[in-house]
Design an enzyme around this catalytic site. Structure first.
Site, PDB file in Angstrom:
ATOM      1  N   TYR A   1      -2.092  -0.793  10.938  1.00 54.84           N
ATOM      2  CA  TYR A   1      -2.361  -1.387   9.612  1.00 54.84           C
ATOM      3  C   TYR A   1      -1.201  -1.070   8.666  1.00 54.84           C
ATOM      4  CZ  TYR A   1      -3.763  -1.153   4.754  1.00 54.84           C
ATOM      5  OH  TYR A   1      -3.757  -1.263   3.377  1.00 54.84           O
TER       6      TYR A   1
ATOM      7  N   SER B   1       0.828  -1.212   0.000  1.00 53.28           N
ATOM      8  CA  SER B   1       0.000   0.000   0.000  1.00 53.28           C
ATOM      9  C   SER B   1       0.858   1.255   0.000  1.00 53.28           C
ATOM     10  CB  SER B   1      -0.884  -0.006   1.264  1.00 53.28           C
ATOM     11  OG  SER B   1      -1.502   1.248   1.456  1.00 53.28           O
TER      12      SER B   1
ATOM     13  N   LYS C   1       2.036  -3.458   6.748  1.00 53.31           N
ATOM     14  CA  LYS C   1       2.450  -3.473   5.335  1.00 53.31           C
ATOM     15  C   LYS C   1       3.959  -3.251   5.225  1.00 53.31           C
ATOM     16  CE  LYS C   1      -1.523  -4.247   3.430  1.00 53.31           C
ATOM     17  NZ  LYS C   1      -1.789  -5.564   2.836  1.00 53.31           N
TER      18      LYS C   1
HETATM   19  C1  WQD Z   1      -9.802   9.069   0.973  1.00 54.54           C
HETATM   20  C2  WQD Z   1     -10.018  10.568   1.148  1.00 54.54           C
HETATM   21  C3  WQD Z   1     -10.390  11.256   3.420  1.00 54.54           C
HETATM   22  C4  WQD Z   1     -14.246   9.216   3.882  1.00 54.54           C
HETATM   23  C5  WQD Z   1      -6.985   4.231   3.288  1.00 54.54           C
HETATM   24  C6  WQD Z   1      -5.775   3.450   3.692  1.00 54.54           C
HETATM   25  C7  WQD Z   1      -5.168   2.795   2.476  1.00 54.54           C
HETATM   26  C8  WQD Z   1      -6.213   1.920   1.869  1.00 54.54           C
HETATM   27  C9  WQD Z   1      -7.379   2.787   1.416  1.00 54.54           C
HETATM   28  C10 WQD Z   1      -6.911  -0.253   2.535  1.00 54.54           C
HETATM   29  C11 WQD Z   1      -9.302  11.103   2.383  1.00 54.54           C
HETATM   30  C12 WQD Z   1     -11.628  11.514   2.560  1.00 54.54           C
HETATM   31  C13 WQD Z   1     -13.036   9.673   3.375  1.00 54.54           C
HETATM   32  C14 WQD Z   1     -15.279  10.130   4.184  1.00 54.54           C
HETATM   33  C15 WQD Z   1     -13.885  11.926   3.445  1.00 54.54           C
HETATM   34  N1  WQD Z   1      -6.616   0.981   2.840  1.00 54.54           N
HETATM   35  N2  WQD Z   1     -12.887  11.016   3.155  1.00 54.54           N
HETATM   36  N3  WQD Z   1     -15.061  11.457   3.950  1.00 54.54           N
HETATM   37  O1  WQD Z   1      -7.510   7.131   3.950  1.00 54.54           O
HETATM   38  O2  WQD Z   1      -6.689   7.616   1.566  1.00 54.54           O
HETATM   39  O3  WQD Z   1      -6.586   5.280   2.461  1.00 54.54           O
HETATM   40  O4  WQD Z   1      -7.914   3.435   2.589  1.00 54.54           O
HETATM   41  O5  WQD Z   1      -6.796  -0.830   1.517  1.00 54.54           O
HETATM   42  O6  WQD Z   1      -4.063   2.014   2.870  1.00 54.54           O
HETATM   43  O7  WQD Z   1      -4.804   4.308   4.236  1.00 54.54           O
HETATM   44  O8  WQD Z   1      -8.795   6.293   1.923  1.00 54.54           O
HETATM   45  O9  WQD Z   1     -11.165   6.388   1.262  1.00 54.54           O
HETATM   46  O10 WQD Z   1     -10.578   6.521   3.737  1.00 54.54           O
HETATM   47  O11 WQD Z   1     -10.091   8.459   2.231  1.00 54.54           O
HETATM   48  O12 WQD Z   1     -13.711  13.138   3.248  1.00 54.54           O
HETATM   49  O13 WQD Z   1     -16.399   9.776   4.662  1.00 54.54           O
HETATM   50  O14 WQD Z   1     -11.407  10.807   1.363  1.00 54.54           O
HETATM   51  O15 WQD Z   1     -10.160  12.355   4.274  1.00 54.54           O
HETATM   52  O16 WQD Z   1      -8.826  12.389   2.053  1.00 54.54           O
HETATM   53  P1  WQD Z   1      -7.358   6.709   2.539  1.00 54.54           P
HETATM   54  P2  WQD Z   1     -10.231   6.869   2.326  1.00 54.54           P
END
Ligand code: WQD
Length: 338
Positions: free
Chosen positions: A152, A127, A156
């Site tokens: 998590y 990741s 990785k």
């Molecule tokens: C994306 C963007 C949030 C939800 C994580 C893990 C990564 C992988 C994918 C597993 C961010 C914003 C999110 C919401 C929002 N994990 N957001 N409102 O955090 O980039 O990555 O998930 O496979 O390893 O680190 O993904 O989809 O949670 O967030 O504004 O309700 O969307 O702040 O900027 P992230 P995400």
């Protein structure tokens, strides 16, 4: 008979899309999954798309005895794609020992099996979280990894190093670690897709559930970042494009003798997209409105990250193809099919 490809976590989101692409390319697949975060009915979706129902064994590979029994029974495995792991950032902060035990023990049991049963090839699901908040963008594979922001992410990092050290000690083994950026979307047939259990942590499933009326509104976590529109930037990669990167990795491991023993590849589009851009793209692609409000930042969020993909393009021979609009439309069509 041709060697089988073992896909651990193969009833999961990225795993199931990868099984479809493997079977579409003539590979014989066996799935090992403990069904802790996926449903057995996913096999029907895989069959509906590819015409083949993959072999399946319910097994918890983090349990040594179960892993040993599995590999004693299945002796025709030529390569392993290892997805099976817990992956919720927030949950890992609350339950670190569950994450270390499951994610690290599963990997070590698989590496033992590779040595004991002469299975030379491994593709590992890593990741971009290993980069933390990079100092320079876009990130290349040489961008220094940063101390993980969550257990998590730490699993990785540790897993990448365990694979490196095991390959160094056993030169007959070869590995490719694919560093995913943000996987989104669903298969264009809407027969498989993301099935988050409970309230989704990730942006796209929460967004589509909001538009479907299952959630009141989407909260945008912060608009005071140092980005053009103030919201966080990510590299959103279409899940089918990501699945294809795994098939190409298997082909390279099986056939390309030039490939180094252990390679890393950033698997992203190379484009950074903000949360607010995702919302406007989704509304344009689907004609639906996304009820949303801007609230405070989410702890642990990285301000912006997106990939430099020339290594995957050149050495692996892979590049992302889907457009963001088509990918968001596939996520919406999947949501409507549920
Ligand atoms: C994306 C963007 C949030 C939800 C994580 C893990 C990564 C992988 C994918 C597993 C961010 C914003 C999110 C919401 C929002 N994990 N957001 N409102 O955090 O980039 O990555 O998930 O496979 O390893 O680190 O993904 O989809 O949670 O967030 O504004 O309700 O969307 O702040 O900027 P992230 P995400």
């Amino acid at each position: 008979m041709d060697k089988q490809i073992l896909v651990t976590g193969g009833t999961g989101y990225i795993g199931s899309h990868t099984v479809v692409e493997l079977q579409n390319n003539g590979y014989h697949v066996i799935i090992a999954d403990n069904l802790s975060n996926s449903k057995i009915e996913v096999l029907d979706g895989i069959e509906a798309i590819s015409g083949i129902k993959p072999l399946f064994e319910k097994v918890d590979l983090s349990v040594r005895e179960e892993s040993i029994a599995f590999f004693k029974k299945h002796t025709n495995i030529g390569a392993i794609i290892h997805f099976a792991a817990n992956k919720a950032v927030g949950e890992s902060v609350e339950k670190p020992l569950m994450y270390y035990r499951n994610n690290i023990n599963s990997l070590m049991n698989i590496l033992d099996a590779m040595k004991d049963h002469n299975i030379p090839n491994l593709v590992f699901s890593s990741s971009c979280t290993v980069y933390g908040q990079p100092d320079k963008l876009p990130v290349t594979e040489e961008t220094p990894r940063k101390p993980a922001e969550s257990p998590y992410g730490n699993t990785k990092m540790i897993s990448e190093d365990i694979i490196r050290d095991t390959i160094n000690a056993n030169p007959e083994l070869k590995g490719i670690a694919l560093r995913y950026f943000n996987p989104i979307g669903a298969h264009p047939t809407s027969k498989i897709g993301e099935l988050p259990l409970g309230v989704p942590n990730n942006l796209i499933p929460f967004l589509t559930q909001t538009v479907a009326g299952m959630r009141a509104e989407l909260s945008v976590f912060g608009s005071d970042y140092n980005t053009p529109d103030g919201s966080c930037i990510r590299d959103y990669i279409n899940v089918v494009d990501l699945a294809k990167a795994h098939v190409i990795s298997i082909e390279r491991l099986l056939r390309d003798k030039q490939l180094n023993n252990y390679e890393f590849f950033n698997v992203g589009t190379g484009e950074g997209v903000s949360v607010l851009e995702i919302i406007s793209s989704f509304e344009r692609a689907t004609g639906e409105k996304v009820p949303h409000k801007i609230i405070e930042r989410r702890a642990g969020d990285v301000e912006q990250i997106y990939a430099e993909t020339s290594n995957a393009n050149k050495v692996l021979g892979w590049k992302s193809e889907a457009t963001l609009d088509d990918t968001l439309l596939s996520a919406w069509n999947w949501q409507k099919s549920l």
